[in-house]
Scaffold this motif. Sequence first.
Motif, PDB file in Angstrom:
ATOM      1  N   ILE A   1     -41.773 -37.658  29.245  1.00 55.71           N
ATOM      2  CA  ILE A   1     -42.526 -38.848  29.630  1.00 55.71           C
ATOM      3  C   ILE A   1     -41.661 -39.714  30.538  1.00 55.71           C
ATOM      4  O   ILE A   1     -40.610 -40.216  30.129  1.00 55.71           O
ATOM      5  N   HIS A   2     -42.113 -39.880  31.772  1.00 57.71           N
ATOM      6  CA  HIS A   2     -41.364 -40.624  32.770  1.00 57.71           C
ATOM      7  C   HIS A   2     -42.194 -41.812  33.266  1.00 57.71           C
ATOM      8  O   HIS A   2     -43.371 -41.950  32.920  1.00 57.71           O
ATOM      9  N   THR A   3     -41.583 -42.629  34.082  1.00 56.70           N
ATOM     10  CA  THR A   3     -42.309 -43.748  34.681  1.00 56.70           C
ATOM     11  C   THR A   3     -43.521 -43.250  35.456  1.00 56.70           C
ATOM     12  O   THR A   3     -44.601 -43.848  35.412  1.00 56.70           O
ATOM     13  N   SER A   4     -43.358 -42.119  36.148  1.00 52.49           N
ATOM     14  CA  SER A   4     -44.464 -41.553  36.920  1.00 52.49           C
ATOM     15  C   SER A   4     -45.608 -41.104  36.005  1.00 52.49           C
ATOM     16  O   SER A   4     -46.781 -41.172  36.387  1.00 52.49           O
ATOM     17  N   THR A   5     -45.275 -40.638  34.811  1.00 56.26           N
ATOM     18  CA  THR A   5     -46.300 -40.232  33.845  1.00 56.26           C
ATOM     19  C   THR A   5     -47.148 -41.430  33.449  1.00 56.26           C
ATOM     20  O   THR A   5     -48.385 -41.387  33.473  1.00 56.26           O
ATOM     21  N   LEU A   6     -46.492 -42.510  33.087  1.00 58.87           N
ATOM     22  CA  LEU A   6     -47.207 -43.713  32.668  1.00 58.87           C
ATOM     23  C   LEU A   6     -48.008 -44.300  33.823  1.00 58.87           C
ATOM     24  O   LEU A   6     -49.130 -44.797  33.623  1.00 58.87           O
ATOM     25  N   ALA A   7     -47.454 -44.211  35.022  1.00 59.39           N
ATOM     26  CA  ALA A   7     -48.158 -44.732  36.195  1.00 59.39           C
ATOM     27  C   ALA A   7     -49.462 -43.984  36.428  1.00 59.39           C
ATOM     28  O   ALA A   7     -50.459 -44.583  36.847  1.00 59.39           O
ATOM     29  N   LEU A   8     -49.485 -42.688  36.159  1.00 59.30           N
ATOM     30  CA  LEU A   8     -50.713 -41.916  36.314  1.00 59.30           C
ATOM     31  C   LEU A   8     -51.786 -42.357  35.326  1.00 59.30           C
ATOM     32  O   LEU A   8     -52.950 -42.535  35.689  1.00 59.30           O
ATOM     33  N   PHE A   9     -51.404 -42.504  34.058  1.00 60.28           N
ATOM     34  CA  PHE A   9     -52.366 -42.990  33.057  1.00 60.28           C
ATOM     35  C   PHE A   9     -52.914 -44.355  33.476  1.00 60.28           C
ATOM     36  O   PHE A   9     -54.118 -44.608  33.388  1.00 60.28           O
ATOM     37  N   GLU A  10     -52.020 -45.210  33.915  1.00 55.82           N
ATOM     38  CA  GLU A  10     -52.416 -46.573  34.316  1.00 55.82           C
ATOM     39  C   GLU A  10     -53.360 -46.534  35.510  1.00 55.82           C
ATOM     40  O   GLU A  10     -54.387 -47.225  35.541  1.00 55.82           O
ATOM     41  N   LYS A  11     -53.043 -45.723  36.493  1.00 54.22           N
ATOM     42  CA  LYS A  11     -53.827 -45.660  37.725  1.00 54.22           C
ATOM     43  C   LYS A  11     -55.225 -45.088  37.486  1.00 54.22           C
ATOM     44  O   LYS A  11     -56.213 -45.587  38.052  1.00 54.22           O
ATOM     45  N   VAL A  12     -55.304 -44.071  36.637  1.00 58.36           N
ATOM     46  CA  VAL A  12     -56.567 -43.338  36.487  1.00 58.36           C
ATOM     47  C   VAL A  12     -57.401 -43.827  35.315  1.00 58.36           C
ATOM     48  O   VAL A  12     -58.627 -43.981  35.437  1.00 58.36           O
ATOM     49  N   LEU A  13     -56.742 -44.108  34.175  1.00 65.59           N
ATOM     50  CA  LEU A  13     -57.505 -44.383  32.956  1.00 65.59           C
ATOM     51  C   LEU A  13     -57.495 -45.836  32.502  1.00 65.59           C
ATOM     52  O   LEU A  13     -58.446 -46.268  31.842  1.00 65.59           O
TER      53      LEU A  13
END
Length: 362
Positions: A141-153
């Motif tokens: 789990i990286h910053t980019s992982t969390l950014a994807l959840f935030e951006k999409v969901l």
Amino acid sequence: MSPLSDLGLRRYPDDPRDPFRAWDAADEYLLGELGELGGPHGTVVVFGDRWGALVTALAEHRPVQITDSYLTQRATRANLDRLGLTGATLLSTQDAPPARIDTLLVRIPKSLALLEDQLIRLAPAVHEGTRILGAGMVKEIHTSTLALFEKVLGPTRTSLAVKKARLIFTEPRPTPVASRFPVTYNHEGLDLVNHAGVFCADRLDIGTRFFLKHLPATVKGQRVVDLGCGNGIVGAFVLRDNPDAEVLFVDESYAAVASARANVRGPAEFLVGDGLADAEPGSADLVLCNPPFHSHQAVTDATAWRMFTQARRALRPGGELRIVGNRHLGYHVKLKRLFGDVTVVAGDPKFVVLSAVRRGPR
């Protein structure tokens, strides 16, 4: 939900010598948190389940599993059958997801591109009442992982780490996002399509580049297998140089075989499956392979060894297995145990191309 340790879960293929479990601390953490929240509700979708641990534990809720891995599907079905559990639906990443999702559970995959594509595909089915939980080991789990959840969901936060695992909590406020997949690029005049999750999605990896320079010549009617085909470029080069060859493209990734179908001009065979496990003995003249040396996050040569043994069984006497691999992996040792003699076709400081010929039954 039964504790995972009580379910007798197994990976696939089931090998008693396999040192890895069919679940990990992230699976346990996610199921524990889900229980604290009162369990799943409504239509339950599980994306990224490794060996069916989550789907098996939640079988009474009739979950829908979405995976890119044929081996994951086989493991899940075997675990469910072993326990006499029914009701789960097993889908691939190339299938249409459910129209409505009330509980979304996400095991973080190794491929960030696959995660991105699947979150975008799942987002239209998410609504304000959807419970969204993600899970992974801390290193996944990286910053980019969390950014994807935030951006999409929607708004996203993480938990404290427990046993080196972490949870992801997302408040469902999905935003329409256009997917950038499949992506395309050109290599030596071939326009290549790559679906999300295929190795090196936007460029050709350097190992395959080296391999393409050292492919053997083929003849009309020769039966060639692109084993672990990825986007199919190795078999596509064979067909470019010899349109009369019979080429089978096989991979355990649904996205890989979908990519190969899009990239191959002319007749060919395509198979999502466990390599050459079901191939007729003596049915292949040439097997070409760039074997992986990871299984999810674990570094292992088990997959390569399985591919080599499958290839030897499928080859006719006099048939050739030709592979490329990182020099440090020492594949020549394994191939010598199986085939007897191994020839170094080419090498550079990082990669080596090896040839092994089946001399006859042993």
